[in-house]
Write an enzyme that holds these catalytic residues in place. Structure first.
Site, PDB file in Angstrom:
ATOM      1  N   GLY A  13       0.835  -1.195   0.000  1.00  0.00           N
ATOM      2  CA  GLY A  13       0.000   0.000   0.000  1.00  0.00           C
ATOM      3  C   GLY A  13       0.866   1.240   0.000  1.00  0.00           C
ATOM      4  O   GLY A  13       2.035   1.202  -0.390  1.00  0.00           O
ATOM      5  N   CYS A  14       0.314   2.313   0.473  1.00  0.00           N
ATOM      6  CA  CYS A  14       1.018   3.595   0.512  1.00  0.00           C
ATOM      7  C   CYS A  14       2.256   3.498   1.399  1.00  0.00           C
ATOM      8  O   CYS A  14       2.184   2.995   2.517  1.00  0.00           O
ATOM      9  CB  CYS A  14       0.074   4.667   1.043  1.00  0.00           C
ATOM     10  SG  CYS A  14       0.850   6.277   1.246  1.00  0.00           S
TER      11      CYS A  14
END
Length: 179
Positions: A13-14
């Site tokens: 993810g981020c």
């Protein structure tokens, strides 16, 4: 790495989320947000966001295995993101948000595959894991404004809604590994 310090490169993810969590882990000495796994040299955030470079948002960790093992690094990884979603985490959609472990040697490859097998067989997740395990490619540090993002922007909307809860989940689950 000197003094027995090792590295790990993870994408889930981020990169702001992973960075914020791993900065809280005892034995993790340095965390750098960046990009890896694509075909374009020296990528920047804007081009990675176009989904044309093949890169994932990742973090590069330097850690002391006498304090926190590579397996523990990976156990944290599997708690703080959803390894069953292909190319997205929550509202973050795209291959740059894929779940990936870039291993730096045969031992890391073995540990990563062993843990994924255990998690898959143990039915810890309701869906199959889609985490990629690959030999580490070139790591490119992200721009300075992405480094220490949660520490410098704790009240930014994304940080409050997404990053903060992941940090809290880590602290609740891994109390013995908090700095």
């Amino acid at each position: 790495m000197s003094d027995g310090v090792q590295q790990a490169i993870l994408g889930g993810g981020c990169f702001w989320c992973l960075e914020a969590v791993y900065q809280q882990v005892k034995g993790v000495e340095r965390v750098v947000s960046g990009y890896a796994g694509g075909h374009v040299p020296n990528p920047d955030y804007e081009t990675v966001c176009t989904e044309t470079t093949g890169h994932a948002e990742v973090v590069q960790l330097q850690f002391d295995p006498r304090i926190v093992s590579y397996r523990q690094i990976l156990e944290i990884f599997f708690v703080i993101h959803d390894p069953t979603t292909l190319n997205y985490q929550g509202n973050d959609v795209g291959a740059r948000y894929r779940s990936v472990i870039f291993t730096l040697d045969d031992e890391q490859m073995h540990v990563a595959k062993e843990l994924v097998s255990e998690l898959s067989q143990g039915k810890h997740f309701s869906r199959p894991l889609v985490t990629e395990i690959k030999a580490a490619p070139t790591f490119y540090p992200a721009e300075d404004y992405h480094q220490n993002y949660f520490q410098t922007h704790p009240f930014q909307g994304y940080c409050m809604a997404v990053v903060g809860p992941k940090v809290s989940k880590f602290k609740k689950t891994f109390q013995m590994l908090i700095r």
